[in-house]
Design a protein around this motif. Sequence first.
Motif, PDB file in Angstrom:
ATOM      1  N   PRO A 210      61.680  43.981 -41.161  1.00 39.77           N
ATOM      2  CA  PRO A 210      60.330  44.497 -41.781  1.00 39.77           C
ATOM      3  C   PRO A 210      59.718  45.755 -41.224  1.00 39.77           C
ATOM      4  CG  PRO A 210      59.859  42.375 -40.639  1.00 39.77           C
ATOM      5  CD  PRO A 210      61.425  42.681 -40.318  1.00 39.77           C
ATOM      6  N   MET A 211      59.945  45.994 -39.784  1.00 42.56           N
ATOM      7  CA  MET A 211      59.504  47.044 -39.217  1.00 42.56           C
ATOM      8  C   MET A 211      59.874  48.249 -39.660  1.00 42.56           C
ATOM      9  SD  MET A 211      56.940  46.092 -37.216  1.00 42.56           S
ATOM     10  CE  MET A 211      56.524  47.434 -36.306  1.00 42.56           C
ATOM     11  N   SER A 212      61.480  48.200 -39.956  1.00 45.98           N
ATOM     12  CA  SER A 212      62.078  49.338 -40.466  1.00 45.98           C
ATOM     13  C   SER A 212      61.996  49.585 -41.819  1.00 45.98           C
ATOM     14  CB  SER A 212      63.773  48.938 -40.248  1.00 45.98           C
ATOM     15  OG  SER A 212      64.066  48.692 -38.773  1.00 45.98           O
ATOM     16  N   ILE A 213      61.787  48.620 -42.676  1.00 48.11           N
ATOM     17  CA  ILE A 213      61.567  48.882 -44.016  1.00 48.11           C
ATOM     18  C   ILE A 213      60.150  49.576 -44.153  1.00 48.11           C
ATOM     19  CG2 ILE A 213      60.618  47.391 -45.940  1.00 48.11           C
ATOM     20  CD1 ILE A 213      63.675  47.489 -45.505  1.00 48.11           C
ATOM     21  N   ARG A 214      59.168  49.190 -43.363  1.00 50.53           N
ATOM     22  CA  ARG A 214      57.938  49.717 -43.548  1.00 50.53           C
ATOM     23  C   ARG A 214      57.869  51.293 -43.168  1.00 50.53           C
ATOM     24  NH1 ARG A 214      55.118  44.589 -40.602  1.00 50.53           N
ATOM     25  NH2 ARG A 214      55.919  43.200 -42.008  1.00 50.53           N
ATOM     26  N   ALA A 215      58.374  51.552 -42.107  1.00 51.30           N
ATOM     27  CA  ALA A 215      58.718  52.515 -41.453  1.00 51.30           C
ATOM     28  C   ALA A 215      59.292  53.526 -42.679  1.00 51.30           C
ATOM     29  CB  ALA A 215      59.552  52.698 -40.272  1.00 51.30           C
ATOM     30  N   THR A 216      60.495  53.095 -43.161  1.00 54.49           N
ATOM     31  CA  THR A 216      61.221  53.771 -44.194  1.00 54.49           C
ATOM     32  C   THR A 216      60.317  53.947 -45.489  1.00 54.49           C
ATOM     33  OG1 THR A 216      63.380  52.666 -43.824  1.00 54.49           O
ATOM     34  CG2 THR A 216      63.256  53.485 -45.844  1.00 54.49           C
ATOM     35  N   LYS A 217      59.688  53.225 -45.976  1.00 52.53           N
ATOM     36  CA  LYS A 217      58.799  53.533 -47.315  1.00 52.53           C
ATOM     37  C   LYS A 217      57.663  54.630 -46.624  1.00 52.53           C
ATOM     38  CE  LYS A 217      55.454  51.526 -50.149  1.00 52.53           C
ATOM     39  NZ  LYS A 217      54.977  49.996 -50.898  1.00 52.53           N
ATOM     40  N   GLN A 218      56.915  54.326 -45.516  1.00 54.46           N
ATOM     41  CA  GLN A 218      55.914  55.432 -45.180  1.00 54.46           C
ATOM     42  C   GLN A 218      56.671  56.693 -45.016  1.00 54.46           C
ATOM     43  OE1 GLN A 218      53.764  55.860 -41.114  1.00 54.46           O
ATOM     44  NE2 GLN A 218      52.709  54.333 -42.322  1.00 54.46           N
ATOM     45  N   VAL A 219      57.772  56.940 -44.506  1.00 54.23           N
ATOM     46  CA  VAL A 219      58.276  58.179 -44.166  1.00 54.23           C
ATOM     47  C   VAL A 219      58.733  58.899 -45.211  1.00 54.23           C
ATOM     48  CG1 VAL A 219      60.111  59.478 -43.203  1.00 54.23           C
ATOM     49  CG2 VAL A 219      59.070  57.895 -41.815  1.00 54.23           C
ATOM     50  N   VAL A 220      59.212  57.951 -46.355  1.00 51.53           N
ATOM     51  CA  VAL A 220      59.807  58.417 -47.582  1.00 51.53           C
ATOM     52  C   VAL A 220      58.603  59.065 -48.398  1.00 51.53           C
ATOM     53  CG1 VAL A 220      60.751  57.765 -49.955  1.00 51.53           C
ATOM     54  CG2 VAL A 220      61.961  57.185 -48.076  1.00 51.53           C
ATOM     55  N   MET A 221      57.518  58.289 -48.512  1.00 50.08           N
ATOM     56  CA  MET A 221      56.284  58.386 -49.749  1.00 50.08           C
ATOM     57  C   MET A 221      55.525  59.647 -48.812  1.00 50.08           C
ATOM     58  SD  MET A 221      57.285  56.332 -51.928  1.00 50.08           S
ATOM     59  CE  MET A 221      55.819  56.763 -52.976  1.00 50.08           C
ATOM     60  N   ARG A 222      55.514  59.774 -47.890  1.00 50.97           N
ATOM     61  CA  ARG A 222      54.577  60.620 -47.072  1.00 50.97           C
ATOM     62  C   ARG A 222      55.413  61.976 -47.135  1.00 50.97           C
ATOM     63  NH1 ARG A 222      50.473  58.014 -42.254  1.00 50.97           N
ATOM     64  NH2 ARG A 222      49.928  56.399 -43.366  1.00 50.97           N
ATOM     65  N   SER A 223      56.472  62.094 -47.095  1.00 50.82           N
ATOM     66  CA  SER A 223      57.219  63.331 -46.896  1.00 50.82           C
ATOM     67  C   SER A 223      57.850  63.811 -48.195  1.00 50.82           C
ATOM     68  CB  SER A 223      58.679  63.074 -45.951  1.00 50.82           C
ATOM     69  OG  SER A 223      59.523  62.358 -46.388  1.00 50.82           O
ATOM     70  N   LEU A 224      57.770  63.038 -49.450  1.00 52.25           N
ATOM     71  CA  LEU A 224      58.097  63.499 -50.689  1.00 52.25           C
ATOM     72  C   LEU A 224      57.894  65.004 -51.098  1.00 52.25           C
ATOM     73  CD1 LEU A 224      57.844  60.272 -52.922  1.00 52.25           C
ATOM     74  CD2 LEU A 224      59.684  61.672 -52.609  1.00 52.25           C
ATOM     75  N   ASP A 225      56.365  65.204 -51.062  1.00 52.48           N
ATOM     76  CA  ASP A 225      55.975  66.358 -51.562  1.00 52.48           C
ATOM     77  C   ASP A 225      55.842  67.552 -50.427  1.00 52.48           C
ATOM     78  OD1 ASP A 225      55.559  65.497 -54.034  1.00 52.48           O
ATOM     79  OD2 ASP A 225      53.487  64.586 -53.511  1.00 52.48           O
ATOM     80  N   ASN A 226      56.684  67.458 -49.213  1.00 53.12           N
ATOM     81  CA  ASN A 226      56.639  68.221 -48.100  1.00 53.12           C
ATOM     82  C   ASN A 226      57.972  69.128 -48.438  1.00 53.12           C
ATOM     83  OD1 ASN A 226      56.974  69.962 -45.984  1.00 53.12           O
ATOM     84  ND2 ASN A 226      55.803  68.688 -44.842  1.00 53.12           N
ATOM     85  N   PRO A 227      57.930  70.260 -48.943  1.00 51.07           N
ATOM     86  CA  PRO A 227      59.302  71.220 -49.405  1.00 51.07           C
ATOM     87  C   PRO A 227      59.734  71.487 -48.041  1.00 51.07           C
ATOM     88  CG  PRO A 227      57.354  72.658 -49.534  1.00 51.07           C
ATOM     89  CD  PRO A 227      56.727  71.158 -49.133  1.00 51.07           C
ATOM     90  N   ILE A 228      59.317  71.490 -46.953  1.00 48.58           N
ATOM     91  CA  ILE A 228      59.953  71.886 -45.609  1.00 48.58           C
ATOM     92  C   ILE A 228      60.854  70.711 -44.877  1.00 48.58           C
ATOM     93  CG2 ILE A 228      59.549  73.308 -43.538  1.00 48.58           C
ATOM     94  CD1 ILE A 228      57.089  74.475 -44.854  1.00 48.58           C
ATOM     95  N   MET A 229      62.055  70.750 -45.148  1.00 43.91           N
ATOM     96  CA  MET A 229      62.891  69.594 -44.395  1.00 43.91           C
ATOM     97  C   MET A 229      62.446  69.740 -42.941  1.00 43.91           C
ATOM     98  SD  MET A 229      64.870  66.937 -45.376  1.00 43.91           S
ATOM     99  CE  MET A 229      65.546  67.601 -46.859  1.00 43.91           C
TER     100      MET A 229
END
Length: 268
Positions: A210-229
């Motif tokens: 569950p720690m990995s799942i929450r990390a994955t969701k947070q990183v994905v959602m917070r980085s979606l609109d950042n165009p700089i990889m």
Amino acid sequence: MSALKNGEFTKVDVDGRILTVTINRPDVMNAVHPMVSQEMSAIFDAFAEDPELWIGIVTGAGDRAFSAGNDLKYHAELRAKSGARPASPTSGFGGLTNRHDLDKPLIAAVNGVAMGGGFEIALACDIIIASDKARFALPEPRVGLSAGAGGMQRLARQIPLKKAMGMMLTGRHVPAAEGYELGFVTAVVPHAELMKEARRWADMILECSPMSIRATKQVVMRSLDNPIMEVSMKNMRYPAYVAHRNSEDAIEGPKAFAEKRKPKWTGR
């Protein structure tokens, strides 16, 4: 835990690590008025805070509708009486659409019509499992409104823009199979198998930390609109990623792999 009980307009079920929330107004196709949103907001507040609950499933009562969206009859009656607009909680329509800080995964089990705000609730979830009877639309322009609970933003980010505009500028109804082809539906199953399939996906998630799942969701959602990889990949900026890196689960996972056994996740 007090919010995790049946309300006047909602039902809750806790099975191990999984919380199932049912919008329970089948007589009006599970249309949502402010009281539904308030009940769901309290439920998801409690879900977010409960360390024993790791996954949420959202569905609608009956066989006809996930949710027909905003209760326009209630809306019109309120405007006629008071001139006021119905008010949603700060967490948004259905207690979910403005909830941008929930790192636990949510599955929408769409059992029928998901229109307007009902579709917006589903779009606010991470996975959409649809009955083959499900239909989706953002028809607000047809009644002089707009999809103001995140539908305009989320749909345009989740499928190709021209496909999203084709839905939003016409308000047309999209069957489950087309939703799958467009990409906003994760899986389509026969109607009778919907909740079994939603549970199957939840169980697959439960196999992971569950720690990995929450990390994955947070990183994905917070980085979606950042165009700089290069910027979006600075993972140590994301609190859930840091927590996961420092967790007991991060030790247990490799240890269990080396010992050829199933890991025992603690979520800590």
